[in-house]
Design a protein around this motif. Structure first.
Motif, PDB file in Angstrom:
ATOM      1  N   ALA A 158       1.056  -1.213   0.001  1.00 19.61           N
ATOM      2  CA  ALA A 158      -0.031  -0.033  -0.014  1.00 19.61           C
ATOM      3  C   ALA A 158       0.942   1.462   0.049  1.00 19.61           C
ATOM      4  CB  ALA A 158      -0.847   0.139   1.151  1.00 19.61           C
ATOM      5  N   MET A 159       1.936   1.302   0.900  1.00 20.65           N
ATOM      6  CA  MET A 159       2.831   2.536   0.854  1.00 20.65           C
ATOM      7  C   MET A 159       3.470   2.538  -0.485  1.00 20.65           C
ATOM      8  SD  MET A 159       4.621   1.996   4.505  1.00 20.65           S
ATOM      9  CE  MET A 159       5.792   3.276   4.416  1.00 20.65           C
ATOM     10  N   LEU A 160       3.967   1.488  -1.136  1.00 24.37           N
ATOM     11  CA  LEU A 160       4.350   1.485  -2.595  1.00 24.37           C
ATOM     12  C   LEU A 160       3.765   2.254  -3.697  1.00 24.37           C
ATOM     13  CD1 LEU A 160       6.814  -1.549  -2.610  1.00 24.37           C
ATOM     14  CD2 LEU A 160       7.521   0.702  -2.312  1.00 24.37           C
ATOM     15  N   ALA A 161       2.421   1.752  -3.365  1.00 21.78           N
ATOM     16  CA  ALA A 161       1.308   2.443  -4.227  1.00 21.78           C
ATOM     17  C   ALA A 161       0.958   3.700  -4.112  1.00 21.78           C
ATOM     18  CB  ALA A 161      -0.025   1.392  -4.025  1.00 21.78           C
ATOM     19  N   LEU A 162       0.994   4.159  -2.988  1.00 24.99           N
ATOM     20  CA  LEU A 162       0.685   5.598  -2.571  1.00 24.99           C
ATOM     21  C   LEU A 162       1.986   6.359  -3.075  1.00 24.99           C
ATOM     22  CD1 LEU A 162      -0.691   5.449   1.201  1.00 24.99           C
ATOM     23  CD2 LEU A 162      -2.043   6.332  -0.952  1.00 24.99           C
ATOM     24  N   LEU A 163       3.042   5.882  -3.042  1.00 25.31           N
ATOM     25  CA  LEU A 163       4.271   6.427  -3.612  1.00 25.31           C
ATOM     26  C   LEU A 163       4.308   6.975  -5.133  1.00 25.31           C
ATOM     27  CD1 LEU A 163       7.020   7.691  -3.204  1.00 25.31           C
ATOM     28  CD2 LEU A 163       8.079   5.250  -3.482  1.00 25.31           C
ATOM     29  N   VAL A 164       3.892   5.641  -5.910  1.00 23.74           N
ATOM     30  CA  VAL A 164       3.890   5.931  -7.293  1.00 23.74           C
ATOM     31  C   VAL A 164       2.557   6.847  -7.502  1.00 23.74           C
ATOM     32  CG1 VAL A 164       2.891   4.435  -9.294  1.00 23.74           C
ATOM     33  CG2 VAL A 164       4.509   3.419  -7.406  1.00 23.74           C
ATOM     34  N   VAL A 165       1.357   6.877  -6.666  1.00 21.78           N
ATOM     35  CA  VAL A 165       0.197   7.615  -7.077  1.00 21.78           C
ATOM     36  C   VAL A 165       0.944   9.091  -6.850  1.00 21.78           C
ATOM     37  CG1 VAL A 165      -1.848   8.481  -6.263  1.00 21.78           C
ATOM     38  CG2 VAL A 165      -1.477   5.862  -6.565  1.00 21.78           C
ATOM     39  N   ALA A 166       1.529   9.400  -5.679  1.00 25.81           N
ATOM     40  CA  ALA A 166       1.827  10.560  -5.510  1.00 25.81           C
ATOM     41  C   ALA A 166       3.180  11.214  -6.598  1.00 25.81           C
ATOM     42  CB  ALA A 166       2.579  10.573  -4.084  1.00 25.81           C
ATOM     43  N   MET A 167       3.903  10.479  -6.795  1.00 25.02           N
ATOM     44  CA  MET A 167       4.895  10.727  -8.086  1.00 25.02           C
ATOM     45  C   MET A 167       3.976  11.133  -9.143  1.00 25.02           C
ATOM     46  SD  MET A 167       7.758   7.794  -7.547  1.00 25.02           S
ATOM     47  CE  MET A 167       8.889   8.481  -8.691  1.00 25.02           C
ATOM     48  N   VAL A 168       2.996  10.259  -9.668  1.00 28.15           N
ATOM     49  CA  VAL A 168       2.072  10.786 -10.779  1.00 28.15           C
ATOM     50  C   VAL A 168       1.467  11.961 -10.568  1.00 28.15           C
ATOM     51  CG1 VAL A 168       0.393  10.035 -12.258  1.00 28.15           C
ATOM     52  CG2 VAL A 168       1.954   8.329 -11.745  1.00 28.15           C
ATOM     53  N   ARG A 169       0.883  12.217  -9.563  1.00 30.50           N
ATOM     54  CA  ARG A 169       0.117  13.275  -9.337  1.00 30.50           C
ATOM     55  C   ARG A 169       0.973  14.651  -9.215  1.00 30.50           C
ATOM     56  NH1 ARG A 169      -4.810  14.098  -9.959  1.00 30.50           N
ATOM     57  NH2 ARG A 169      -5.378  15.612  -8.229  1.00 30.50           N
ATOM     58  N   LEU A 170       2.481  14.488  -8.630  1.00 33.86           N
ATOM     59  CA  LEU A 170       3.126  15.565  -8.723  1.00 33.86           C
ATOM     60  C   LEU A 170       4.123  15.768  -9.918  1.00 33.86           C
ATOM     61  CD1 LEU A 170       4.374  15.028  -5.121  1.00 33.86           C
ATOM     62  CD2 LEU A 170       2.590  16.703  -5.716  1.00 33.86           C
ATOM     63  N   GLU A 171       3.721  15.030 -10.863  1.00 34.91           N
ATOM     64  CA  GLU A 171       4.486  14.982 -12.266  1.00 34.91           C
ATOM     65  C   GLU A 171       6.068  14.806 -12.233  1.00 34.91           C
ATOM     66  OE1 GLU A 171       3.286  18.860 -13.899  1.00 34.91           O
ATOM     67  OE2 GLU A 171       1.377  18.199 -14.014  1.00 34.91           O
ATOM     68  N   PHE A 172       6.387  13.852 -11.341  1.00 35.70           N
ATOM     69  CA  PHE A 172       7.790  13.458 -11.269  1.00 35.70           C
ATOM     70  C   PHE A 172       8.142  12.555 -12.279  1.00 35.70           C
ATOM     71  CE2 PHE A 172      11.163  10.929  -9.751  1.00 35.70           C
ATOM     72  CZ  PHE A 172      11.952  11.588  -9.084  1.00 35.70           C
ATOM     73  N   THR A 173       8.732  12.913 -13.127  1.00 39.56           N
ATOM     74  CA  THR A 173       9.399  12.152 -14.204  1.00 39.56           C
ATOM     75  C   THR A 173      11.032  11.961 -14.234  1.00 39.56           C
ATOM     76  OG1 THR A 173       9.361  13.674 -15.828  1.00 39.56           O
ATOM     77  CG2 THR A 173       7.266  12.474 -15.539  1.00 39.56           C
ATOM     78  N   PRO A 174      11.533  11.004 -14.675  1.00 42.81           N
ATOM     79  CA  PRO A 174      13.100  11.001 -14.805  1.00 42.81           C
ATOM     80  C   PRO A 174      13.571  11.928 -15.700  1.00 42.81           C
ATOM     81  CG  PRO A 174      12.067   8.749 -14.825  1.00 42.81           C
ATOM     82  CD  PRO A 174      10.927   9.789 -14.784  1.00 42.81           C
ATOM     83  N   GLU A 175      12.990  12.189 -16.678  1.00 39.77           N
ATOM     84  CA  GLU A 175      13.408  13.378 -17.822  1.00 39.77           C
ATOM     85  C   GLU A 175      13.607  14.739 -16.930  1.00 39.77           C
ATOM     86  OE1 GLU A 175      11.455   9.901 -19.748  1.00 39.77           O
ATOM     87  OE2 GLU A 175      10.791  11.203 -18.309  1.00 39.77           O
ATOM     88  N   ARG A 176      12.330  15.138 -16.136  1.00 42.54           N
ATOM     89  CA  ARG A 176      12.450  16.329 -15.614  1.00 42.54           C
ATOM     90  C   ARG A 176      13.667  16.541 -14.595  1.00 42.54           C
ATOM     91  NH1 ARG A 176       6.932  18.392 -13.615  1.00 42.54           N
ATOM     92  NH2 ARG A 176       7.976  20.245 -13.388  1.00 42.54           N
ATOM     93  N   PHE A 177      13.840  15.197 -13.829  1.00 46.28           N
ATOM     94  CA  PHE A 177      14.628  15.385 -12.912  1.00 46.28           C
ATOM     95  C   PHE A 177      16.274  15.385 -13.086  1.00 46.28           C
ATOM     96  CE2 PHE A 177      17.768  12.684 -10.123  1.00 46.28           C
ATOM     97  CZ  PHE A 177      17.681  13.059  -8.989  1.00 46.28           C
ATOM     98  N   PHE A 178      16.477  14.597 -14.284  1.00 43.97           N
ATOM     99  CA  PHE A 178      17.687  14.616 -14.899  1.00 43.97           C
ATOM    100  C   PHE A 178      17.887  16.183 -15.798  1.00 43.97           C
ATOM    101  CE2 PHE A 178      17.315   9.935 -14.428  1.00 43.97           C
ATOM    102  CZ  PHE A 178      18.642   9.852 -13.553  1.00 43.97           C
TER     103      PHE A 178
END
Length: 284
Positions: A38-58
């Protein structure tokens, strides 16, 4: 090696006598696995909602590297003494705010300590009041005080007072509750009053702890006060904001180095003072 069969027989005998402790709890393992999933699923949802992508990060890391290269060589561009004055103002904000907050929090901490004021209503009110005050971030307090008293370091001092009043009050009250009861019982058995108990039994035990915690908060506030100027509450924050906005990177590098050196010196001195206050040997 020769006693391993004996140990195995002893373990088998213990398992036979206490089977409940040696049985695998599949229900517990399933619950743990479900919580982790459940915690991993919430982490994935949070990253999607916050528009966290590897391209933007790097991409951001690459731009940060470019900014870092452009900062060198450091050059104050004639603003060094203005930086020194602003840094001194930041230290003054942190010192005044921390000291005033500690002086205000100390008497409230005795009201919030259950072993001093056993009345549950008074204890609950004092504790919850401290929790409410410290729950608001220092930048929010700074924005509020800038709106009330105007721009400048006075608003920064008031913001630190509010945050540290709640935090120090809670820590002080917990330190008071953790004191040894024998000293208090001795004062009371000798005919002392409640004030005598506080003065001669509680204060000698908690004053070193209070002083150590106050010094630690001062260390933290030196770092916090550097960004208060971003919202108009004085200190070096206003220079940080201005230099970042106009991309004045060489003088920004000078200012960052000055902040790092100042914070390191303050941390070193404060750590040695804390160790001396609580009676621990100095680390070399």
């Amino acid at each position: 090696m020769s006693d391993s069969p004996l140990r195995q027989r002893d373990l088998s005998a213990i398992a036979a006598r206490h089977p409940a402790y040696f049985q695998s709890s599949w229900r517990g393992r399933a619950l743990t696995a479900s919580i982790v999933a459940a915690m991993l699923a919430l982490l994935v949802v949070a990253m999607v909602r916050l528009e966290f992508t590897p391209e933007r990060f790097f991409s951001g890391i690459s731009r940060l590297g470019n900014f870092t290269v452009l900062m060198f060589p450091p050059n104050s561009e004639g603003k060094f003494w203005f930086f020194v004055q602003a840094l001194g103002e930041t230290l003054a904000i942190a010192f005044a705010g921390t000291l005033i907050a500690a002086l205000l929090a100390a008497p409230i901490a005795f009201l919030a300590a259950i072993n001093v004021v056993p009345n549950p209503f008074a204890h609950f009110t004092a504790r919850r009041g401290l929790d409410v005050i410290r729950a608001i971030d220092v930048l929010i307090w700074a924005l509020a005080w800038v709106s009330v008293v105007g721009l400048g370091p006075f608003a920064g001092v008031l913001a630190i007072i509010c945050v540290d009043f709640g935090g120090l009050g809670k820590l002080f009250s917990e330190a008071i509750e953790a004191t040894d009861t024998k000293a208090s019982e001795g004062v009371i058995s000798a005919g002392g009053s409640q004030l005598h108990r506080i003065r001669f039994a509680l204060l000698p035990q908690v004053l070193p702890v209070m002083a150590s915690q106050t010094l630690y908060f001062f260390e933290s506030n030196v770092r916090s006060a550097t960004v208060l100027g971003i919202v108009g509450a004085g200190g070096v924050g206003q220079y940080l904001q201005e230099l970042l906005r106009v991309l004045g990177l060489p003088p920004l590098c000078v200012l960052i180095i000055m902040i790092l050196v100042t914070v390191a010196v303050i941390d070193r001195i404060s750590s040695r003072l804390r160790l001396a206050i609580i009676g621990q040997p100095q680390k070399r």
